[in-house]
Design an enzyme around this catalytic site. Structure first.
Site, PDB file in Angstrom:
ATOM      1  N   GLY A  64       0.843  -1.185   0.000  1.00  0.00           N
ATOM      2  CA  GLY A  64       0.000   0.000   0.000  1.00  0.00           C
ATOM      3  C   GLY A  64       0.877   1.233   0.000  1.00  0.00           C
ATOM      4  O   GLY A  64       2.094   1.142   0.211  1.00  0.00           O
TER       5      GLY A  64
ATOM      6  N   GLN B   1       3.377   9.890   1.563  1.00  0.00           N
ATOM      7  CA  GLN B   1       4.672   9.211   1.398  1.00  0.00           C
ATOM      8  C   GLN B   1       5.406   9.671   0.144  1.00  0.00           C
ATOM      9  O   GLN B   1       6.616   9.449   0.033  1.00  0.00           O
ATOM     10  CB  GLN B   1       4.490   7.686   1.367  1.00  0.00           C
ATOM     11  CG  GLN B   1       4.074   7.110   2.711  1.00  0.00           C
ATOM     12  CD  GLN B   1       3.969   5.613   2.628  1.00  0.00           C
ATOM     13  OE1 GLN B   1       2.954   5.081   2.198  1.00  0.00           O
ATOM     14  NE2 GLN B   1       5.031   4.919   3.010  1.00  0.00           N
TER      15      GLN B   1
ATOM     16  N   CYS C 175       7.105  -0.729   6.136  1.00  0.00           N
ATOM     17  CA  CYS C 175       6.616   0.501   5.510  1.00  0.00           C
ATOM     18  C   CYS C 175       7.684   0.968   4.531  1.00  0.00           C
ATOM     19  O   CYS C 175       8.877   0.949   4.869  1.00  0.00           O
ATOM     20  CB  CYS C 175       6.383   1.557   6.590  1.00  0.00           C
ATOM     21  SG  CYS C 175       5.774   3.133   5.954  1.00  0.00           S
ATOM     22  N   LEU C 176       7.258   1.403   3.353  1.00  0.00           N
ATOM     23  CA  LEU C 176       8.235   1.876   2.357  1.00  0.00           C
ATOM     24  C   LEU C 176       8.976   3.112   2.861  1.00  0.00           C
ATOM     25  O   LEU C 176      10.051   3.424   2.356  1.00  0.00           O
ATOM     26  CB  LEU C 176       7.543   2.165   1.026  1.00  0.00           C
ATOM     27  CG  LEU C 176       6.915   0.936   0.334  1.00  0.00           C
ATOM     28  CD1 LEU C 176       6.234   1.355  -0.963  1.00  0.00           C
ATOM     29  CD2 LEU C 176       7.941  -0.160   0.075  1.00  0.00           C
TER      30      LEU C 176
ATOM     31  N   HIS D 297      -2.973   0.679   8.557  1.00  0.00           N
ATOM     32  CA  HIS D 297      -1.619   1.223   8.412  1.00  0.00           C
ATOM     33  C   HIS D 297      -1.617   2.415   7.446  1.00  0.00           C
ATOM     34  O   HIS D 297      -1.060   3.479   7.765  1.00  0.00           O
ATOM     35  CB  HIS D 297      -0.684   0.108   7.903  1.00  0.00           C
ATOM     36  CG  HIS D 297       0.704   0.556   7.587  1.00  0.00           C
ATOM     37  ND1 HIS D 297       1.806   0.116   8.285  1.00  0.00           N
ATOM     38  CD2 HIS D 297       1.185   1.411   6.638  1.00  0.00           C
ATOM     39  CE1 HIS D 297       2.892   0.700   7.790  1.00  0.00           C
ATOM     40  NE2 HIS D 297       2.545   1.479   6.778  1.00  0.00           N
ATOM     41  N   GLU D 298      -2.248   2.235   6.277  1.00  0.00           N
ATOM     42  CA  GLU D 298      -2.211   3.306   5.265  1.00  0.00           C
ATOM     43  C   GLU D 298      -2.980   4.541   5.732  1.00  0.00           C
ATOM     44  O   GLU D 298      -2.530   5.673   5.531  1.00  0.00           O
ATOM     45  CB  GLU D 298      -2.765   2.810   3.924  1.00  0.00           C
ATOM     46  CG  GLU D 298      -1.966   1.690   3.271  1.00  0.00           C
ATOM     47  CD  GLU D 298      -0.475   1.946   3.186  1.00  0.00           C
ATOM     48  OE1 GLU D 298      -0.061   3.115   3.080  1.00  0.00           O
ATOM     49  OE2 GLU D 298       0.287   0.967   3.230  1.00  0.00           O
TER      50      GLU D 298
ATOM     51  N   HIS E 261      -1.207   6.955   7.978  1.00  0.00           N
ATOM     52  CA  HIS E 261      -0.301   7.911   7.325  1.00  0.00           C
ATOM     53  C   HIS E 261      -0.988   9.272   7.099  1.00  0.00           C
ATOM     54  O   HIS E 261      -0.332  10.309   7.103  1.00  0.00           O
ATOM     55  CB  HIS E 261       0.155   7.380   5.960  1.00  0.00           C
ATOM     56  CG  HIS E 261       1.313   6.419   6.016  1.00  0.00           C
ATOM     57  ND1 HIS E 261       2.568   6.790   6.434  1.00  0.00           N
ATOM     58  CD2 HIS E 261       1.405   5.109   5.669  1.00  0.00           C
ATOM     59  CE1 HIS E 261       3.388   5.740   6.346  1.00  0.00           C
ATOM     60  NE2 HIS E 261       2.701   4.699   5.892  1.00  0.00           N
TER      61      HIS E 261
HETATM   62 NI    NI Z   1       3.582   2.823   5.513  1.00  0.00          NI
END
Ligand code: NI
Length: 181
Positions: free
Chosen positions: A47, A52, A100-101, A142-143, A146
């Site tokens: 995701g 991000q 997480c990226l 999680h997304e 953000h």
């Molecule tokens: Ni993340």
């Protein structure tokens, strides 16, 4: 379109509360979403949230058939979710390892609601109303975090259950089914 650089933990833009989308069906929004998919797929993410890539808008994408970063996980439908709202369907929570990226090469154990309902809009402004459980529910929570400037590292169950992926695998804390990179 374009693969965009992913901001990493420490960048203050990841800590901001994002702004709601008020206009759907715009070229700008469509381009943003295309860039998000290009970036997520290039990085094998499950995701990605707009902040991000440095865009402070309430847009997340997620989904995969098979993901090399999460090989043991069932498929999650490809979804664009705008102005999301999440409500837990019961009090049950479960612990699981997240990555997480924006925190590359690391994993941490986080507790999330097991069963949720999420609502919001797709890129065309159609209303979404979905119930989810397990890893699907985890990815959505999680997304969406953000969008409120929350990274999973702020939600760790135990700071000792956080570290570099390879070391966690070597220590047997993280199973290959949950992760291999
Ligand atoms: Ni993340």
């Amino acid at each position: 379109m374009a693969i965009r650089p992913v901001l990493r933990l420490g960048d203050p833009r990841l800590l901001e509360v994002c702004t709601e989308i008020t206009e759907f069906n715009t070229t700008e929004l469509d381009n943003l979403i295309t860039d998000m998919f290009d970036t997520m797929q290039a990085e094998d993410g499950a995701g990605l949230a707009a902040p991000q890539i440095g865009i402070g808008l309430r847009v997340v994408i997620f989904g995969f058939d098979k993901n090399p970063r999460y090989p043991g996980m069932a498929a999650v439908p490809m979804t664009v979710l705008i102005n999301p709202e999440i409500s837990p369907l019961d009090d049950k929570k479960e612990s699981g390892w997240e990555g997480c990226l924006s925190v590359p090469g690391m994993r941490g154990e986080v507790s999330r609601f097991s069963h949720i309902r999420y609502t919001g809009y797709d890129a065309a402004g159609n209303r979404l109303d979905v119930t989810a459980e397990g890893f699907h529910a985890r990815v959505v929570q999680h997304e969406c975090d953000h969008l409120d400037g929350i990274i999973y590292t702020q939600r760790l169950n135990d700071p000792r259950k956080f570290g570099f992926t390879q070391e966690l695998l070597d220590a047997g804390m993280l199973a290959v089914a949950e992760h291999c990179e």
